[in-house]
Motif scaffolding. Structure first.
Motif, PDB file in Angstrom:
ATOM      1  N   ASP A   1       0.825  -1.209   0.000  1.00  0.00           N
ATOM      2  CA  ASP A   1       0.000   0.000   0.000  1.00  0.00           C
ATOM      3  C   ASP A   1       0.862   1.263   0.000  1.00  0.00           C
ATOM      4  O   ASP A   1       1.975   1.277   0.532  1.00  0.00           O
ATOM      5  N   TRP A   2       0.300   2.329  -0.582  1.00  0.00           N
ATOM      6  CA  TRP A   2       0.920   3.644  -0.511  1.00  0.00           C
ATOM      7  C   TRP A   2       0.536   4.310   0.808  1.00  0.00           C
ATOM      8  O   TRP A   2      -0.641   4.367   1.167  1.00  0.00           O
ATOM      9  N   SER A   3       1.543   4.802   1.539  1.00  0.00           N
ATOM     10  CA  SER A   3       1.312   5.560   2.763  1.00  0.00           C
ATOM     11  C   SER A   3       1.615   7.028   2.454  1.00  0.00           C
ATOM     12  O   SER A   3       2.755   7.383   2.148  1.00  0.00           O
ATOM     13  N   CYS A   4       0.582   7.876   2.489  1.00  0.00           N
ATOM     14  CA  CYS A   4       0.720   9.262   2.029  1.00  0.00           C
ATOM     15  C   CYS A   4       0.499  10.261   3.155  1.00  0.00           C
ATOM     16  O   CYS A   4      -0.333  10.044   4.044  1.00  0.00           O
ATOM     17  N   SER A   5       1.243  11.353   3.096  1.00  0.00           N
ATOM     18  CA  SER A   5       1.082  12.473   4.027  1.00  0.00           C
ATOM     19  C   SER A   5       0.950  13.751   3.227  1.00  0.00           C
ATOM     20  O   SER A   5       1.628  13.923   2.204  1.00  0.00           O
ATOM     21  N   GLU A   6       0.093  14.642   3.690  1.00  0.00           N
ATOM     22  CA  GLU A   6      -0.124  15.912   2.999  1.00  0.00           C
ATOM     23  C   GLU A   6       0.237  17.057   3.931  1.00  0.00           C
ATOM     24  O   GLU A   6      -0.104  17.051   5.119  1.00  0.00           O
ATOM     25  N   TYR A   7       0.923  18.045   3.362  1.00  0.00           N
ATOM     26  CA  TYR A   7       1.387  19.175   4.158  1.00  0.00           C
ATOM     27  C   TYR A   7       1.000  20.481   3.469  1.00  0.00           C
ATOM     28  O   TYR A   7       0.880  20.558   2.250  1.00  0.00           O
ATOM     29  N   GLY A   8       0.815  21.510   4.299  1.00  0.00           N
ATOM     30  CA  GLY A   8       0.532  22.842   3.791  1.00  0.00           C
ATOM     31  C   GLY A   8       1.504  23.851   4.367  1.00  0.00           C
ATOM     32  O   GLY A   8       2.519  23.488   4.981  1.00  0.00           O
ATOM     33  N   LYS A   9       1.199  25.111   4.224  1.00  0.00           N
ATOM     34  CA  LYS A   9       2.095  26.184   4.659  1.00  0.00           C
ATOM     35  C   LYS A   9       2.325  26.153   6.166  1.00  0.00           C
ATOM     36  O   LYS A   9       3.410  26.507   6.652  1.00  0.00           O
ATOM     37  N   TYR A  10       1.326  25.682   6.929  1.00  0.00           N
ATOM     38  CA  TYR A  10       1.422  25.731   8.387  1.00  0.00           C
ATOM     39  C   TYR A  10       1.516  24.336   9.012  1.00  0.00           C
ATOM     40  O   TYR A  10       1.179  24.154  10.179  1.00  0.00           O
ATOM     41  N   GLY A  11       2.005  23.358   8.236  1.00  0.00           N
ATOM     42  CA  GLY A  11       2.152  22.000   8.756  1.00  0.00           C
ATOM     43  C   GLY A  11       1.268  21.036   7.999  1.00  0.00           C
ATOM     44  O   GLY A  11       1.303  20.978   6.765  1.00  0.00           O
ATOM     45  N   SER A  12       0.435  20.263   8.714  1.00  0.00           N
ATOM     46  CA  SER A  12      -0.466  19.325   8.051  1.00  0.00           C
ATOM     47  C   SER A  12      -1.455  20.085   7.168  1.00  0.00           C
ATOM     48  O   SER A  12      -1.794  21.247   7.424  1.00  0.00           O
ATOM     49  N   ARG A  13      -1.890  19.417   6.071  1.00  0.00           N
ATOM     50  CA  ARG A  13      -2.864  20.027   5.186  1.00  0.00           C
ATOM     51  C   ARG A  13      -4.126  20.389   5.971  1.00  0.00           C
ATOM     52  O   ARG A  13      -4.657  19.581   6.724  1.00  0.00           O
ATOM     53  N   GLY A  14      -4.578  21.619   5.803  1.00  0.00           N
ATOM     54  CA  GLY A  14      -5.791  22.042   6.503  1.00  0.00           C
ATOM     55  C   GLY A  14      -5.528  22.899   7.733  1.00  0.00           C
ATOM     56  O   GLY A  14      -6.483  23.407   8.337  1.00  0.00           O
TER      57      GLY A  14
END
Length: 276
Positions: free
Chosen positions: A182-195
């Motif tokens: 499986d693919w293990s994915c993480s999303e990040y934004g300007k202030y850390g985690s996405r959102g």
């Protein structure tokens, strides 16, 4: 312990009951030497131990050091990578796992075609006792097989295990690694985690994604918040004015009342002192 007499550097570390010492003669201050206009070849005669010369010819960089046997020890970096003596990277990539027994370890070659890149390094082989080329292929998104659009967490992965893909879109960044199937994915934004919002969160408020992390660093105030269970746990740190260190070194154990956390460093030429 360490010593630098200007012509060489020696450091020694005590392991159990004996000193293990390393000496790098002339490393910092090589002797003056009249380098030739053309690059020397590995093994050519030189006249001054520790002399260092380098040459650039089109896309080839050569650097040589005169050994204690008064022979040049040379290395080259060509258009395809790091090339030890008597070896030139070919114009086409190696096949992963092929032998490089006759080549110095850590030779490396790289090739680019558009946004794709192949790198091969000569290491002690994972395939047996002999040395072999360890090759990897990359695209602008990481592993050579990464798609142009981000993958979804938990989707099936047929890539080699630990392959990594990444995508950037403005302030947003997505990273996926193949673990098992499986693919293990993480999303990040300007202030850390996405959102994460643009303004700092408050400690103890409700969160919905266990493990999310947000941070803000504005106006001398740093805030970070981690989502544990269903609650944000936040830490706020206000930067203090820097401490005005004196010109001369402080004395170990002397009072620093009112300056908790201050750090001072004093460089006295042949020695230095730091105080916390």
């Amino acid at each position: 312990c360490y010593w630098d007499d200007g012509a060489g550097y020696t450091d020694c570390m005590c392991y159990e009951d004996s000193w293990d010492c390393y000496t790098s003669t002339y490393w910092w201050n090589p002797p003056d030497y009249n380098c030739s206009d053309t690059a020397a070849a590995d093994g050519d005669t030189c006249t001054t131990e520790g002399a260092y010369c380098s040459w650039v010819d089109n896309e080839t960089y050569t650097d040589c050091t005169c050994s204690n046997s008064l022979a040049w020890s040379c290395y080259e970096s060509g258009p395809f990578g790091y090339e030890p003596p008597n070896f030139d990277c070919p114009a086409e990539p190696f096949v992963n796992g092929t032998s490089c027994e006759e080549i110095e370890s850590y030779a490396s070659c790289s090739w680019s075609e558009g946004s794709n890149r192949t790198t091969c390094s000569c290491y002690d082989s994972y395939y047996g006792n002999s040395k072999a080329w360890d090759c990897n292929e990359f695209s602008e998104y990481g592993w050579i097989g990464c798609p142009a659009e981000p993958l979804s967490n938990g989707t099936m992965c047929s890539a080699p295990e630990y392959s990594n893909c990444f995508w950037e879109d403005g302030d947003n960044y997505t990273s996926c690694s193949c673990y098992g199937s499986d693919w293990s994915c993480s999303e990040y934004g300007k202030y850390g985690s996405r959102g994460c919002p643009a303004e700092p969160l408050s400690n103890g408020t409700t969160c919905s994604a266990d493990g999310d992390y947000c941070y803000w660093d504005e106006n001398d105030v740093y805030t970070d918040c981690g989502c544990y269970g269903d609650t944000w746990s936040c830490y706020v740190y206000e930067y203090e004015e820097p401490y005005d260190c004196p010109v001369s070194p402080l004395t170990n154990g002397s009072s620093c009342e009112g300056a908790d956390g201050a750090w001072c460093y004093f460089d006295e030429g042949n020695s230095y002192t730091d105080c916390y």
